[in-house]
Write a protein that holds these residues in place. Sequence first.
Motif, PDB file in Angstrom:
ATOM      1  N   MET A  40     -39.166   5.503  -8.624  1.00  0.00           N
ATOM      2  CA  MET A  40     -39.817   6.511  -7.782  1.00  0.00           C
ATOM      3  C   MET A  40     -41.239   6.129  -7.395  1.00  0.00           C
ATOM      4  SD  MET A  40     -37.278   8.346  -7.372  1.00  0.00           S
ATOM      5  CE  MET A  40     -38.034   9.453  -6.238  1.00  0.00           C
ATOM      6  N   GLU A  41     -41.819   5.159  -8.068  1.00  0.00           N
ATOM      7  CA  GLU A  41     -43.212   4.764  -7.805  1.00  0.00           C
ATOM      8  C   GLU A  41     -44.093   6.016  -7.716  1.00  0.00           C
ATOM      9  OE1 GLU A  41     -43.456   0.895  -5.251  1.00  0.00           O
ATOM     10  OE2 GLU A  41     -41.984   2.251  -4.316  1.00  0.00           O
ATOM     11  N   SER A  42     -44.046   6.797  -8.770  1.00  0.00           N
ATOM     12  CA  SER A  42     -44.706   8.105  -8.795  1.00  0.00           C
ATOM     13  C   SER A  42     -46.217   8.038  -8.593  1.00  0.00           C
ATOM     14  CB  SER A  42     -44.372   8.837 -10.096  1.00  0.00           C
ATOM     15  OG  SER A  42     -42.978   9.094 -10.160  1.00  0.00           O
ATOM     16  N   ASP A  43     -46.835   6.897  -8.863  1.00  0.00           N
ATOM     17  CA  ASP A  43     -48.268   6.771  -8.557  1.00  0.00           C
ATOM     18  C   ASP A  43     -48.504   6.742  -7.053  1.00  0.00           C
ATOM     19  OD1 ASP A  43     -48.953   6.766 -11.219  1.00  0.00           O
ATOM     20  OD2 ASP A  43     -49.034   4.581 -11.371  1.00  0.00           O
ATOM     21  N   ARG A  44     -47.620   6.080  -6.304  1.00  0.00           N
ATOM     22  CA  ARG A  44     -47.724   6.016  -4.843  1.00  0.00           C
ATOM     23  C   ARG A  44     -47.180   7.263  -4.170  1.00  0.00           C
ATOM     24  NH1 ARG A  44     -44.979   1.119  -2.081  1.00  0.00           N
ATOM     25  NH2 ARG A  44     -45.734   2.157  -0.210  1.00  0.00           N
ATOM     26  N   PHE A  45     -46.113   7.816  -4.722  1.00  0.00           N
ATOM     27  CA  PHE A  45     -45.421   8.976  -4.146  1.00  0.00           C
ATOM     28  C   PHE A  45     -45.308  10.056  -5.222  1.00  0.00           C
ATOM     29  CE2 PHE A  45     -43.651   5.068  -2.295  1.00  0.00           C
ATOM     30  CZ  PHE A  45     -43.998   5.247  -0.957  1.00  0.00           C
ATOM     31  N   PRO A  46     -46.394  10.774  -5.489  1.00  0.00           N
ATOM     32  CA  PRO A  46     -46.412  11.695  -6.624  1.00  0.00           C
ATOM     33  C   PRO A  46     -45.597  12.965  -6.453  1.00  0.00           C
ATOM     34  CG  PRO A  46     -48.495  11.788  -5.437  1.00  0.00           C
ATOM     35  CD  PRO A  46     -47.686  10.682  -4.820  1.00  0.00           C
ATOM     36  N   HIS A  47     -45.198  13.301  -5.214  1.00  0.00           N
ATOM     37  CA  HIS A  47     -44.506  14.565  -4.981  1.00  0.00           C
ATOM     38  C   HIS A  47     -43.233  14.366  -4.171  1.00  0.00           C
ATOM     39  CE1 HIS A  47     -48.850  15.622  -5.197  1.00  0.00           C
ATOM     40  NE2 HIS A  47     -48.368  16.460  -6.095  1.00  0.00           N
ATOM     41  N   ALA A  48     -42.303  15.276  -4.366  1.00  0.00           N
ATOM     42  CA  ALA A  48     -41.166  15.457  -3.472  1.00  0.00           C
ATOM     43  C   ALA A  48     -41.393  16.806  -2.793  1.00  0.00           C
ATOM     44  CB  ALA A  48     -39.852  15.470  -4.243  1.00  0.00           C
ATOM     45  N   THR A  49     -41.017  16.911  -1.526  1.00  0.00           N
ATOM     46  CA  THR A  49     -41.209  18.163  -0.797  1.00  0.00           C
ATOM     47  C   THR A  49     -39.918  18.566  -0.088  1.00  0.00           C
ATOM     48  OG1 THR A  49     -41.974  17.042   1.217  1.00  0.00           O
ATOM     49  CG2 THR A  49     -43.662  17.724  -0.371  1.00  0.00           C
ATOM     50  N   PHE A  50     -39.790  19.855   0.136  1.00  0.00           N
ATOM     51  CA  PHE A  50     -38.678  20.393   0.925  1.00  0.00           C
ATOM     52  C   PHE A  50     -39.239  21.470   1.834  1.00  0.00           C
ATOM     53  CE2 PHE A  50     -35.368  23.484   1.835  1.00  0.00           C
ATOM     54  CZ  PHE A  50     -34.383  22.651   2.349  1.00  0.00           C
ATOM     55  N   ASN A  51     -38.781  21.478   3.077  1.00  0.00           N
ATOM     56  CA  ASN A  51     -39.178  22.498   4.040  1.00  0.00           C
ATOM     57  C   ASN A  51     -37.932  22.861   4.837  1.00  0.00           C
ATOM     58  OD1 ASN A  51     -40.379  24.126   5.914  1.00  0.00           O
ATOM     59  ND2 ASN A  51     -41.950  22.667   6.510  1.00  0.00           N
TER      60      ASN A  51
END
Length: 80
Positions: A40-51
């Motif tokens: 997930m490379e959570s440091d680069r992409f810390p969030h998941a979003t839904f709209n």
Amino acid sequence: SKLVGTLVLPERRLAFLVQMQSFQGFNSGLQRQHFNENYMESDRFPHATFNGRIIEDVDLTRDGDYTVRAKGKLTVHGVT
């Protein structure tokens, strides 16, 4: 426990953001570390979003638990 969201009842719209590092259910700390660092490379992409929008015709103004379906855009790892 790290999800933040909003719900606009008259329009049945919803949006949320969740921290990737808050995901649980791993068999070991090492699996969790690999998930966050390598996949997930959570440091680069810390969030998941839904709209999106709830597609069920349900009265959400009444107290209770609801199972509903939603249609929208989910963004994970920088990809929508």
